[in-house]
Write an enzyme that holds these catalytic residues in place. Structure first.
Site, PDB file in Angstrom:
ATOM      1  N   LYS A 114     -25.643 -85.227   3.641  1.00  0.00           N
ATOM      2  CA  LYS A 114     -26.731 -84.249   3.743  1.00  0.00           C
ATOM      3  C   LYS A 114     -27.399 -84.020   2.394  1.00  0.00           C
ATOM      4  O   LYS A 114     -28.600 -83.766   2.323  1.00  0.00           O
ATOM      5  CB  LYS A 114     -26.219 -82.928   4.332  1.00  0.00           C
ATOM      6  CG  LYS A 114     -25.894 -83.043   5.817  1.00  0.00           C
ATOM      7  CD  LYS A 114     -25.754 -81.703   6.492  1.00  0.00           C
ATOM      8  CE  LYS A 114     -25.589 -81.882   7.987  1.00  0.00           C
ATOM      9  NZ  LYS A 114     -25.343 -80.634   8.711  1.00  0.00           N
ATOM     10  N   LYS A 195     -25.179 -93.488  12.930  1.00  0.00           N
ATOM     11  CA  LYS A 195     -24.983 -92.613  14.092  1.00  0.00           C
ATOM     12  C   LYS A 195     -26.314 -91.983  14.510  1.00  0.00           C
ATOM     13  O   LYS A 195     -27.207 -91.789  13.672  1.00  0.00           O
ATOM     14  CB  LYS A 195     -23.934 -91.535  13.791  1.00  0.00           C
ATOM     15  CG  LYS A 195     -24.396 -90.459  12.873  1.00  0.00           C
ATOM     16  CD  LYS A 195     -23.522 -89.204  12.951  1.00  0.00           C
ATOM     17  CE  LYS A 195     -24.190 -88.132  12.096  1.00  0.00           C
ATOM     18  NZ  LYS A 195     -23.703 -86.823  12.189  1.00  0.00           N
ATOM     19  N   LYS A 198     -30.872 -86.507  14.474  1.00  0.00           N
ATOM     20  CA  LYS A 198     -32.284 -86.107  14.431  1.00  0.00           C
ATOM     21  C   LYS A 198     -32.907 -86.429  13.076  1.00  0.00           C
ATOM     22  O   LYS A 198     -34.097 -86.641  12.964  1.00  0.00           O
ATOM     23  CB  LYS A 198     -32.417 -84.601  14.696  1.00  0.00           C
ATOM     24  CG  LYS A 198     -32.275 -84.258  16.164  1.00  0.00           C
ATOM     25  CD  LYS A 198     -32.781 -82.870  16.446  1.00  0.00           C
ATOM     26  CE  LYS A 198     -32.051 -81.810  15.667  1.00  0.00           C
ATOM     27  NZ  LYS A 198     -30.753 -81.458  16.232  1.00  0.00           N
TER      28      LYS A 198
END
Ligand code: AMP
Length: 325
Positions: A114, A195, A198
């Site tokens: 992230k 994976k 969004k």
């Protein structure tokens, strides 16, 4: 009557859910609610550690509640609540902060991923995310946590935090186990080595609330290959296994066996099967959306029920930590 064991899991309200969220987690939520005492949370505090628009957040919370209810979570069987409505979660997270070594958080792969995606917003909350998650889970002394593969490392850390606490202050928290579905990691439509998420853009995932024509369009653009490619074949095989009709499963298994798999045919068939699979969900969701007061009432009741347990846990924790005069 023996007391049912507790299950806890949460999903962030950060926009629409995709079929990865469904196959990795939500599908299990629906099955587990019949057997366990389940707590399913809308992790709004977690969701504000990412980039977001404050004007959209309350709609995202409401939309996730609609998703939970329309997919089949039954407020008579399980507790559905919004994390920020139970302030004890952040209190417990703070206490856990004081016993969690920084080095444990530095190892977390989700934080590393992230941080790359939101390079201009690497905030302390993002770093501390797994500690709040541990507080969510341990607050209810959960036996199990249904999650996708990407969360396994966080549940491992939750067990460690339980151990750190128990060792320092006396036996308090059981160590929860992760509960994984048969498809704990669904890959992206555009890159079967990543994976489904969004953060890779709308072309890379199918939303569980997508209309049939949207699913058809996305499937048409999804990756295909003229030569055998294990990742791509596995990706389609997992979708066919989960969403395909028996007829389509047999039909494409034969094509595969005879080495004449036609991707355009497979993708059209899958688009139709996925759209049909979520047909009742879409209808129910539209119905529920007409009655926001009812949905809010369910969330209020859920928070009320969860708060009783959260207060008990915090009383016990504060006593053990030495914070009660
Ligand atoms: P999040 O959006 O991070 O709150 O994720 C909600 C749940 O969906 C978590 O249990 C994740 O592990 C799961 N999940 C997210 N992406 C995938 C994926 N591509 N495949 C399987 N499970 C997933």
């Amino acid at each position: 009557m023996t007391k049912k064991q507790t299950i806890f899991s949460a999903i962030q309200p950060s926009g629409e859910l995709h079929i990865g969220n469904y196959l990795g987690a939500l599908k299990n939520f629906v099955e587990l609610q019949d057997e366990y005492d389940c707590f399913f949370f809308i992790a709004d505090y977690h969701s504000i550690t990412g980039d977001y628009n404050p004007k959209e957040k309350s709609k995202q919370i409401f939309d996730l509640a609609l998703d939970f209810l329309a997919i089949g979570l039954d407020p008579q069987k399980c507790t559905i609540a919004v994390q920020s409505q139970i302030p004890e979660h952040t209190e417990l997270a703070w206490i856990f902060n004081t016993i969690t070594p920084i080095s444990e958080l530095q190892r977390m792969t989700q934080f590393k991923d992230k941080s790359q995606n939101q390079g201009k917003n690497i905030n302390v909350g993002l770093f501390d995310y797994p500690v709040l998650q541990a507080a969510d889970i341990l607050m209810y002394k959960a036996y199990g946590v249904p999650i996708g593969q990407d969360q396994i490392q966080h549940i491992e850390l939750t067990r460690k935090i339980a151990r750190f606490f128990n060792n320092k202050f006396g036996e308090t928290f059981p160590e929860p186990k992760d509960i994984i579905t048969e498809t704990p990691k669904i890959m992206s439509l555009t890159d079967p080595t990543k994976k489904m998420s969004k953060s890779h853009g709308p072309k890379s995932y199918i939303g569980i609330n997508d209309e049939p024509e949207v699913i058809r369009k996305k499937m048409k653009k999804a990756i295909s290959t003229t030569e055998y490619n294990k990742d791509i074949y596995n990706f389609y095989a997992s979708l066919l296994e989960e969403f395909g009709t028996e007829k389509n499963k047999d039909y494409f298994a034969n094509q595969f066996k005879n080495q004449n798999l036609k991707f355009s045919e497979l993708k059209d068939a899958l688009a139709e099967d996925i759209a049909n699979y979520f047909k009742d969900f879409r209808t129910k969701r539209k119905e529920l959306a007409k009655n926001p007061k009812e949905v809010k009432k369910i969330l209020d009741k859920g928070a009320e029920k969860a708060r009783v347990i959260a207060r008990e846990t915090m009383k016990e924790v504060k006593e053990k930590v030495g914070l009660i005069l």
